[in-house]
Design an enzyme around this catalytic site. Sequence first.
Site, PDB file in Angstrom:
ATOM      1  CG  HIS A   1      -0.319   0.020   2.534  1.00 58.49           C
ATOM      2  ND1 HIS A   1       0.237   1.141   3.108  1.00 58.49           N
ATOM      3  CD2 HIS A   1      -0.143  -0.975   3.433  1.00 58.49           C
ATOM      4  CE1 HIS A   1       0.722   0.840   4.302  1.00 58.49           C
ATOM      5  NE2 HIS A   1       0.515  -0.449   4.521  1.00 58.49           N
TER       6      HIS A   1
ATOM      7  CB  CYS B   1       2.019  -3.590   5.221  1.00 59.61           C
ATOM      8  SG  CYS B   1       0.439  -4.415   5.474  1.00 59.61           S
TER       9      CYS B   1
END
Length: 267
Positions: free
Chosen positions: A227, A243
Site C-alpha cells: 500500500h 506490510c
Amino acid sequence: MRTHRTRPRARAAVILPPVAALALVLGGCGQSPDAATADDRPVSAASPTGKTPETTTYAKIPALARDTGAADGGDGTVVHPTAPRPVFDRPGGRQVAVLPVTELGGPTWVPVVERSGTWSRVLLPSRPDQASGWISGEDGLRAARSPYTVRVDTARRTLTLEKSGTSVGAWKVAVGAANTPTPTGRTFVLAQLAPAKKTPSPLVIPLGTHSASLDTFGGGPGTVAFHGWPDASVFGKAVSHGCVRVPDAALRELSRVPLGTVVLISG
C-alpha cells in the site's frame, strides 16, 4: 494460453468501507493489534460444522502443506475456479480444504507452482503461511497467464516489478520493523481494495501471506499487503507492522498486476 486480463484496476477495484478494507491488512501501521477474534481460531479439515474449510485469508488450516519454492516465480500460470474446488494434500489424496470462487469480494485467482499429470499445486491465502494444496485439472478451472513477477528484498528494502523477465521498475520501500518483520517466501497478489478513505493509501493490495509475529491486527487476520504511504521519509526503512509501504509510482504499476501473480519476498 492467453495473458491474464481479469484484474481489478483502480477504477474497478473492490470497494469496501474503510474500516473493513484496512482491517484486513497489517498496514494500517498506526494502530495497535487487537485481541484475536473467532476468525483467527484454527480451522481443521474436520470442522465443528462438518464442512470442509474454505481457503481464505481468515482461515487457519493445519492440514495444508507449506510451499518451499521461495525463489521460483513459476511460469506465470494462474487459475480461477468457476465453482468451489476441492483442495487435496497430494494428487488423488485426502481433501483438506475448498478453494472458493471469490476472495475479499473479488474473483479468486491463485498461481500454479507445480504439476503432476492432470493435477496442479497452487498457493493458497490461508495460514500456515506459504500454504499450498493440490487441485485436479478437470473442468471448472479457468486458466490464464500473468507476465509479471514482484520481488521484494527486505534487507535492501526494495521492490522490483518484472514483466516477461524485464524490469518495469525498482523502488525503495518500507518493510516490517525488527519485531514485526515482513514475512519472506513465495506468495501472490490476493486482491485489490480501494478504501473509501484514501489516506494512507488509495489502493491496498493484500497478499496471500500473514504476519509471523501478529495473529491479528486492527480486527483482521494480520494479512500483509502492499500500500502507499503519504510520508516519503519512510522509504528505505524497516518501520511497518509487516506490510510493504510503496511510493506512488510503484503503487500505480502494481495496480496493473493481475490477481494471482507470484510475489517473491527475500531478506
